[in-house]
Design a protein around this motif. Structure first.
Motif, PDB file in Angstrom:
ATOM      1  N   UNK C 262       0.836  -1.204   0.000  1.00 56.12           N
ATOM      2  CA  UNK C 262       0.000   0.000   0.000  1.00 56.12           C
ATOM      3  C   UNK C 262       0.871   1.254   0.000  1.00 56.12           C
ATOM      4  N   UNK C 263       1.955   1.233   0.804  1.00 54.10           N
ATOM      5  CA  UNK C 263       2.849   2.405   0.847  1.00 54.10           C
ATOM      6  C   UNK C 263       3.507   2.629  -0.518  1.00 54.10           C
ATOM      7  N   UNK C 264       3.956   1.539  -1.124  1.00 55.35           N
ATOM      8  CA  UNK C 264       4.606   1.634  -2.438  1.00 55.35           C
ATOM      9  C   UNK C 264       3.607   2.132  -3.477  1.00 55.35           C
ATOM     10  N   UNK C 265       2.376   1.619  -3.413  1.00 54.42           N
ATOM     11  CA  UNK C 265       1.341   2.000  -4.384  1.00 54.42           C
ATOM     12  C   UNK C 265       0.997   3.478  -4.234  1.00 54.42           C
ATOM     13  N   UNK C 266       0.865   3.940  -2.985  1.00 57.85           N
ATOM     14  CA  UNK C 266       0.530   5.357  -2.761  1.00 57.85           C
ATOM     15  C   UNK C 266       1.608   6.262  -3.351  1.00 57.85           C
ATOM     16  N   UNK C 267       2.864   5.857  -3.173  1.00 58.87           N
ATOM     17  CA  UNK C 267       3.972   6.648  -3.729  1.00 58.87           C
ATOM     18  C   UNK C 267       3.866   6.709  -5.257  1.00 58.87           C
ATOM     19  N   UNK C 268       3.600   5.555  -5.873  1.00 53.08           N
ATOM     20  CA  UNK C 268       3.539   5.496  -7.338  1.00 53.08           C
ATOM     21  C   UNK C 268       2.313   6.243  -7.871  1.00 53.08           C
ATOM     22  N   UNK C 269       1.160   6.084  -7.206  1.00 49.89           N
ATOM     23  CA  UNK C 269      -0.067   6.758  -7.661  1.00 49.89           C
ATOM     24  C   UNK C 269       0.066   8.275  -7.540  1.00 49.89           C
ATOM     25  N   UNK C 270       0.710   8.705  -6.469  1.00 49.65           N
ATOM     26  CA  UNK C 270       0.878  10.143  -6.271  1.00 49.65           C
ATOM     27  C   UNK C 270       1.702  10.730  -7.429  1.00 49.65           C
ATOM     28  N   UNK C 271       2.764  10.021  -7.772  1.00 55.04           N
ATOM     29  CA  UNK C 271       3.627  10.487  -8.855  1.00 55.04           C
ATOM     30  C   UNK C 271       2.869  10.481 -10.183  1.00 55.04           C
ATOM     31  N   UNK C 272       2.024   9.472 -10.370  1.00 52.58           N
ATOM     32  CA  UNK C 272       1.270   9.347 -11.628  1.00 52.58           C
ATOM     33  C   UNK C 272      -0.035  10.143 -11.594  1.00 52.58           C
ATOM     34  N   UNK C 273      -0.268  10.825 -10.482  1.00 55.98           N
ATOM     35  CA  UNK C 273      -1.492  11.621 -10.294  1.00 55.98           C
ATOM     36  C   UNK C 273      -2.754  10.771 -10.468  1.00 55.98           C
ATOM     37  N   UNK C 274      -2.740   9.610  -9.840  1.00 55.11           N
ATOM     38  CA  UNK C 274      -3.917   8.732  -9.845  1.00 55.11           C
ATOM     39  C   UNK C 274      -4.612   8.889  -8.491  1.00 55.11           C
ATOM     40  N   UNK C 275      -5.867   9.333  -8.520  1.00 48.65           N
ATOM     41  CA  UNK C 275      -6.592   9.552  -7.261  1.00 48.65           C
ATOM     42  C   UNK C 275      -7.516   8.393  -6.928  1.00 48.65           C
ATOM     43  N   UNK C 276      -8.032   7.736  -7.950  1.00 48.58           N
ATOM     44  CA  UNK C 276      -9.013   6.677  -7.733  1.00 48.58           C
ATOM     45  C   UNK C 276      -8.559   5.425  -8.490  1.00 48.58           C
ATOM     46  N   UNK C 277      -7.659   4.655  -7.894  1.00 44.98           N
ATOM     47  CA  UNK C 277      -7.023   3.552  -8.626  1.00 44.98           C
ATOM     48  C   UNK C 277      -8.010   2.593  -9.324  1.00 44.98           C
ATOM     49  N   UNK C 278      -9.083   2.109  -8.665  1.00 49.29           N
ATOM     50  CA  UNK C 278      -9.927   1.139  -9.374  1.00 49.29           C
ATOM     51  C   UNK C 278     -10.557   1.729 -10.640  1.00 49.29           C
ATOM     52  N   UNK C 279     -10.783   3.041 -10.652  1.00 43.35           N
ATOM     53  CA  UNK C 279     -11.393   3.667 -11.841  1.00 43.35           C
ATOM     54  C   UNK C 279     -10.351   3.981 -12.907  1.00 43.35           C
TER      55      UNK C 279
END
Ligand code: ZN
Ligand code: ZN
Lengths: 172, 156, 388
Positions: C262-279
């Motif tokens: 989850x920590x790794x994913x949050x870091x990657x999503x933040x960089x990719x500007x993804x707010x709602x991963x399942x969507x």
């Protein structure tokens, strides 16, 4: 693989080819030996196990009691403060039933293993150990209370195996 | 925490053990062809890269310089030149050897590579860099497929 | 804190067969994967400025310091070359290391290679895991690596009250997906009953819950935006990377949820500007060495709520034609598990999917793909977000 690529490189080497008479193979066994010294915390931990007691270290900052003991707290990143004995009873955090030995060979009599949260240690600070092999796996459940069964004093060597296994705690 | 100067781990509370596992290695595509030719036909096979004009000994299935796949096999010689050598007085576990062994890197003729092996039939007084040597193979019955099918290199 | 100097693209990918034992040496396998990646990008080795080699414990190949041994096969001779290592997480971590080589502005191109040859170790690759444990607290109990997965799986199933049948669906799906992957080792059409009836290894783990040991290699070519555009009109972008490690005292964690993922994913999503991963994520390749791990990791990747991944799987949401395809490649369960190469295989799959080159495996409308691997002492999560 991309649909643009026609061939996947690689030659499957089947067992029969590996064992063929003219096959070229090299066999090797590394022969390095090691001596690991226990350090401050584990040396005391193992010495106490030989005495039939389980000891941990407490961190005053976060209030955690850590088993096995450590000389520093990894969350607060400071030296831990004092030695604390914990009980040899605890609760199953999770368990499993192994039909494989350490080399992945099948074994008939399964090994029962569990992560056990010891009474007196902080919540979630579990240790890995065996459960009494005489217990029917069907009778195990997460949350079950266990108690250590110690080896006779003469057989203890200062190892985690000085506890033979944990058995279900009899009420009262 | 205390930092004492004891350098012998066996004086502290310690455990002894190993990192043991057994291995079976296979020599790969190029290695398999090389060792079989050596064992069965007493031939030294090399691979040649045309674009780099480089002949690999031991042979490889690709050129590490230009990354071409190498399928041009050439027969090299079983002779070569001592590129450098050393005298080993201990074995790999640090035990003293009765007689020092001459270990040499031998550039194999007609190739750009070479082989590390032992020299025989020459003493350490007369061995010289630049010396011409020739591979002495073991008896066919004693060959198993591998570099030890060469018993040693001797003055040519 | 972070200055990214260059946007990083993937412009080529390559892979070998995955099999229990391949004739090629580790070097030769690395060469095949690297060469295929270079050819697919229409590049020569001379255009590669840096090389990253991902390969898991030396104890498998049985060659100590094996990345040095593999160097020439990975095109590393005479170049800046490094080996990043986070155990089983290495396959997805190596393109992260490749990414920072280019994102930092230090290099315009980087060849990322991953290799594993698990066949040399005897009697079984498991033997290599005997020596990963702490010699004082764990090794005297002679653990088998599968124990810890079984312990984790039981905890996960018990906390969320998950039926084993829902977990078995992962093996059915992935081995089925792998039928369309030319590298696949264990592609098969199987049923939930087959999984449920397969022999118990370490309860609750059964034979068909486990991926096989394998030999294999994979490779990716990374390039900076300007350079990528010289080679291709359809680059795939690495828009987010993340990694995190939890405590080595694995018995001190609650195993039901992979917080480190989850920590790794949050870091990657933040960089990719993804707010709602399942969507926003069109498909994902979470690490699936065991059936339940795919589900565990979907939750760690925030693609499903805690405890809900098994239900989504049973409902068919994660099928290749479902709303959120998971492991369209066939995953480790189907394609095979040459540790580091298996993680990089997932990134290769993301590249092919986002280029619309995946053939029969193609996911419709793939825009954003997430790849993840896991390993070390069950404590590392490595995550990469790819976009077309
Ligand atoms: Zn603390
Ligand atoms: Zn060349």
């Amino acid at each position: 693989m991309s649909e643009k690529m026609k061939e996947v490189p690689g030659i499957y080497l089947r067992d029969a080819e590996l064992k063929a008479e003219d096959a070229i193979t090299f066999k090797w066994r590394p022969n390095a030996k090691y001596a690991w010294s226990g350090g401050i915390a584990y040396s005391r931990y193992l010495a106490e196990l030989k005495n039939g007691r389980i000891i941990g270290r407490a961190c005053r900052e976060c209030g955690r009691i850590l088993v096995p003991p450590r000389m520093f707290c990894d969350t607060c990143f400071r030296a831990t403060d004092e030695w604390v004995y914990v009980k040899d009873t605890g609760t199953i955090n999770t368990y499993s039933v192994s039909y494989l030995d350490a080399d992945a060979n099948r074994i008939k009599e399964p090994i029962l293993v569990a992560v056990i949260d010891l009474d007196g240690a902080s919540e979630g600070i579990g240790i890995l150990h065996y459960v009494d092999p005489k217990v029917d796996p069907k009778d195990l459940h997460i949350g079950m209370k266990l108690k250590a069964v110690w080896k006779p004093e003469k057989e203890r060597i200062g190892s985690v195996t000085d506890i033979a296994y944990f058995e279900p705690l009899k009420e009262g | 925490m205390s930092f004492d100067k004891n350098t012998n781990p066996l004086k502290l509370h310690h455990l002894v053990g190993d990192m043991e596992a057994d291995y079976i290695y296979t020599p790969g595509v190029a290695g398999d062809k090389f060792f079989k030719a050596l064992r069965d036909d007493e031939k030294f096979l090399a691979t040649h890269c045309e674009s780099c004009n480089h002949t690999y000994m031991p042979p490889r299935m690709y050129c590490e310089r230009c990354f071409s796949k190498l399928d041009k096999w050439v027969e090299a010689e079983s002779t070569g030149v001592v590129d450098t050598y050393s005298l080993a007085h201990e074995d790999r576990d640090g035990e003293k050897l009765a007689e020092p062994v001459i270990v040499a890197f031998i550039r194999i003729d007609k190739t750009d590579g070479g082989i590390i092996h032992q020299l025989g039939g020459v003493d350490h007084e007369s061995v010289k860099i630049g010396m011409k040597v020739k591979a002495v193979l073991k008896d066919k019955s004693k060959r198993t497929g591998g570099l030890n099918d060469i018993d040693h290199f001797a003055p040519a | 804190m972070m200055t990214i100097k260059k946007r990083v693209a993937v412009i080529g990918a390559g892979i070998t067969l995955f099999r229990r034992r391949l004739k090629e040496t580790g070097k030769e396998l690395s060469y095949h994967a690297s060469k295929m990646a270079l050819d697919s990008a229409e590049m020569n080795l001379s255009e590669i400025e840096s090389v990253v080699m991902g390969t898991a414990p030396d104890a498998f190949d049985g060659i100590h310091m094996k990345s040095e041994n593999l160097l020439d096969g990975a095109g590393g001779t005479g170049r800046p070359y490094m080996r990043p290592f986070v155990g089983g997480g290495t396959g997805v971590f190596s393109p992260i290391a490749g990414w920072w080589h280019v994102a930092s502005g230090l290099f315009d191109t980087c060849l990322v290679v991953a290799e594993e040859k698990m066949s040399p170790v005897q009697p079984h690759p498991q033997t290599a895991f005997r020596t990963i444990w702490d010699p004082f607290t764990t090794r005297p109990l002679h653990p088998n690596l599968v124990w810890i997965f079984a312990l984790e799986m039981n905890r996960y199933m018990t906390v969320h009250n998950i039926p084993k049948e829902h977990i078995a669906e992962v093996a059915v799906k992935n081995k089925g997906n792998a039928l369309d992957h030319p590298s696949a080792q264990l592609a098969a059409k199987i049923t939930v009953e087959d999984v449920m009836n397969s022999e118990t290894m370490v309860w609750p783990v059964q034979r068909l819950d486990i991926s096989p040991p394998s030999d294999g290699a994979a490779a990716l070519i990374l390039a900076s935006e300007e350079v990528a555009k010289k080679y291709t009109d359809s680059p795939v972008w690495i828009d987010g990377v993340g990694w995190s490690l939890d405590s080595s005292y694995w018995t001190n964690r609650d195993l039901y949820f992979p917080q480190y993922v989850a920590e790794a994913a949050k870091m990657a999503y933040k960089m990719a500007k993804i707010d709602d991963p399942p969507k926003e994520v069109s498909f994902a390749e979470p690490y699936d060495p065991f059936t339940y791990k795919e589900l565990h990791h979907m939750e760690g990747l925030l693609l499903a709520k805690k405890g809900e991944a098994p239900k989504l799987t049973a409902e068919g949401v994660t099928q290749r034609d479902g709303k959120l395809p998971i492991c369209p490649s066939g995953g480790l369960l189907g394609v095979g598990n040459p540790i580091a190469a298996a993680g990089l295989m997932k990134c290769c799959e993301a590249f092919w999917q986002l280029r619309n080159e995946a053939g029969k495996r193609q996911v419709d409308g793939a825009e954003t793909g997430v790849c993840q691997a896991w390993g070390d002492l069950m404590q590392v999560g490595t995550v990469t977000v790819f976009r077309r």
